[in-house]
Design a protein around this motif. Structure first.
Motif, PDB file in Angstrom:
ATOM      1  N   ALA A  85       1.163  -0.946  -0.014  1.00 19.08           N
ATOM      2  CA  ALA A  85      -0.260   0.403   0.245  1.00 19.08           C
ATOM      3  C   ALA A  85       0.780   1.487  -0.403  1.00 19.08           C
ATOM      4  O   ALA A  85       2.209   1.430  -0.063  1.00 19.08           O
ATOM      5  CB  ALA A  85      -0.771  -0.235   1.260  1.00 19.08           C
ATOM      6  N   THR A  86       0.149   2.247  -0.550  1.00 18.34           N
ATOM      7  CA  THR A  86       1.173   3.900  -0.072  1.00 18.34           C
ATOM      8  C   THR A  86       1.265   3.908   1.273  1.00 18.34           C
ATOM      9  O   THR A  86       0.741   3.736   2.057  1.00 18.34           O
ATOM     10  CB  THR A  86      -0.172   4.819  -0.648  1.00 18.34           C
ATOM     11  N   PHE A  87       1.792   5.211   1.375  1.00 17.19           N
ATOM     12  CA  PHE A  87       2.589   5.235   2.632  1.00 17.19           C
ATOM     13  C   PHE A  87       1.329   5.443   3.434  1.00 17.19           C
ATOM     14  O   PHE A  87       1.569   5.346   4.915  1.00 17.19           O
ATOM     15  CB  PHE A  87       3.962   6.458   2.690  1.00 17.19           C
ATOM     16  N   ALA A  92      -2.814   5.518   7.947  1.00 15.87           N
ATOM     17  CA  ALA A  92      -4.104   4.916   8.253  1.00 15.87           C
ATOM     18  C   ALA A  92      -4.248   3.556   8.673  1.00 15.87           C
ATOM     19  O   ALA A  92      -5.403   3.418   9.773  1.00 15.87           O
ATOM     20  CB  ALA A  92      -4.623   5.246   7.004  1.00 15.87           C
ATOM     21  N   ARG A  93      -3.777   2.717   8.526  1.00 11.64           N
ATOM     22  CA  ARG A  93      -3.873   1.431   8.877  1.00 11.64           C
ATOM     23  C   ARG A  93      -3.193   0.968  10.225  1.00 11.64           C
ATOM     24  O   ARG A  93      -3.901   0.861  10.908  1.00 11.64           O
ATOM     25  CB  ARG A  93      -3.436   0.750   8.029  1.00 11.64           C
ATOM     26  N   LEU A 144       5.249   3.805  19.613  1.00  6.55           N
ATOM     27  CA  LEU A 144       4.411   3.633  18.695  1.00  6.55           C
ATOM     28  C   LEU A 144       3.989   4.263  17.411  1.00  6.55           C
ATOM     29  O   LEU A 144       3.881   3.615  16.390  1.00  6.55           O
ATOM     30  CB  LEU A 144       2.999   2.439  19.096  1.00  6.55           C
ATOM     31  N   LEU A 145       3.986   5.689  17.475  1.00  3.99           N
ATOM     32  CA  LEU A 145       3.490   6.091  16.603  1.00  3.99           C
ATOM     33  C   LEU A 145       4.320   6.806  15.637  1.00  3.99           C
ATOM     34  O   LEU A 145       4.665   6.663  14.436  1.00  3.99           O
ATOM     35  CB  LEU A 145       2.253   7.670  16.576  1.00  3.99           C
ATOM     36  N   LEU A 146       5.622   7.156  16.512  1.00  2.00           N
ATOM     37  CA  LEU A 146       6.805   6.620  15.763  1.00  2.00           C
ATOM     38  C   LEU A 146       7.893   5.797  14.669  1.00  2.00           C
ATOM     39  O   LEU A 146       7.608   6.060  13.958  1.00  2.00           O
ATOM     40  CB  LEU A 146       8.160   7.373  17.586  1.00  2.00           C
ATOM     41  N   PHE A 147       7.636   4.230  15.877  1.00  2.00           N
ATOM     42  CA  PHE A 147       7.288   2.939  14.994  1.00  2.00           C
ATOM     43  C   PHE A 147       6.873   3.522  13.728  1.00  2.00           C
ATOM     44  O   PHE A 147       6.571   2.861  12.105  1.00  2.00           O
ATOM     45  CB  PHE A 147       7.027   2.362  15.635  1.00  2.00           C
ATOM     46  N   ALA A 154       2.679  -1.491   9.471  1.00  3.43           N
ATOM     47  CA  ALA A 154       0.866  -0.720   9.147  1.00  3.43           C
ATOM     48  C   ALA A 154       0.139  -1.853  10.176  1.00  3.43           C
ATOM     49  O   ALA A 154      -1.473  -2.074   9.804  1.00  3.43           O
ATOM     50  CB  ALA A 154       0.065  -1.370   7.544  1.00  3.43           C
ATOM     51  N   GLU A 155       0.262  -2.576  11.039  1.00  2.69           N
ATOM     52  CA  GLU A 155      -0.525  -4.041  11.704  1.00  2.69           C
ATOM     53  C   GLU A 155       0.476  -4.017  12.936  1.00  2.69           C
ATOM     54  O   GLU A 155       1.350  -4.080  12.984  1.00  2.69           O
ATOM     55  CB  GLU A 155      -0.068  -5.213  11.300  1.00  2.69           C
TER      56      GLU A 155
END
Length: 291
Positions: A85-87, A92-93, A144-147, A154-155
């Motif tokens: 998928a796109t970045f 979003a995922r 986690l958002l930094l990751f 994405a998961e």
């Protein structure tokens, strides 16, 4: 207690997962911001706990140093999820899966606590213990958002994030402690837990007897011994290499063919050595209904 808590968490982080390491970093940061616990983080005595944890970790760390390639297999699966998928789509995922993981990690406790003690859902005023746990959670989510942003993960599985969000249970129990537990609510709590027990038991029975008809739990009822017998009858001698499309099929085939080298396409970095120098057969096994 602070020293022991941080030391034990550090040892568990080193022994288990990257996510628990995120938890220990977030907890240390939250304690540093709390005037009651800040001296713990900078006290040299903490080094004794961390040092003990390192000693416990040393044999496992030595193994990891010699098997880095294999140890990356689990992380590789998570990093590769959604790479097609796109970045923006991956972000979003990732946000949706992170939100779902945060909710599911302490489910159904966050639902039961307000049902059993309704006052926990009301405003109880500021509390330093609650603030410490919420600060921890915000820091952990930030990491986690930094990751997510830097690695494009994405998961986020709630199974893997249990170590990160387990302190939120302390937040809920602290709310109960402050709200008070009326004696009349014990009967309701007992009825609720009994209902959950009955529901879980009957769901397990349905999973065994009804599940196969809807193929929701196929791998629990898959006839692996019969499949192995048919493979032997078709000419597979049980030696050589087996490549399966996921870890469940690979693991069950490994039980049926213990002399074979077994690999799973889901974990491409994990490639065990061949069992023998002799030429062997190659068996590719996959779930036909999945294409």
């Amino acid at each position: 207690f602070d020293y022991v808590l941080l030391g034990v968490l550090a040892g568990l982080a080193l022994l288990t997962s990257l996510y628990l390491l995120i938890g220990i970093v977030a907890l240390g940061f939250a304690m540093r911001l709390d005037p009651r616990h800040a001296p713990t983080v900078t006290d040299t005595k903490l080094a004794l706990s961390i040092g003990t944890a390192m000693l416990v970790f040393f044999p496992y760390g030595f193994w990891l140093a010699a098997h880095v390639y294999e140890a990356l297999a689990s992380l590789d699966v998570e990093l590769r999820a959604g790479l097609e998928a796109t970045f923006g789509t991956r972000i979003a995922r990732g946000l949706l899966s992170l939100a779902a993981a945060a909710v599911l990690s302490i489910f159904p406790l966050w639902l039961f606590v307000p049902l059993i003690v309704p006052r926990t859902a009301t405003r109880l005023g500021p509390d330093p213990d609650e603030r410490l746990i919420l600060t921890y959670a915000l820091v952990a989510i930030g990491l986690l958002l930094l990751f997510l942003v830097t690695l494009g993960i994405a998961e986020f599985s709630h199974y893997r994030l249990y170590p990160v969000f387990w302190p939120l249970t302390f937040y809920l129990f602290r709310r109960i402690d402050r709200a008070g537990f009326p004696a009349r609510r014990f009967r309701f709590m007992g009825a609720l837990l009994l209902a959950v027990f009955v529901m879980v038991v009957q769901l397990r029975i349905q999973q065994i007897f009804v599940g196969p008809a809807y193929c929701k739990t196929c791998r629990l009822q898959a006839p692996y011994p019969q499949i192995a017998a048919k493979l032997r009858a078709a000419g597979f001698a049980g030696k050589g290499t087996i490549l399966a499309d996921d870890e469940y099929l690979a693991g069950n085939l490994r039980v049926q063919f213990p002399e074979a080298r077994v690999m799973a396409a889901r974990y491409p970095l994990f490639r065990p050595p061949q069992r023998s120098e002799e030429r062997g057969q190659c068996l590719v096994a996959w779930h036909a209904e999945q294409g």
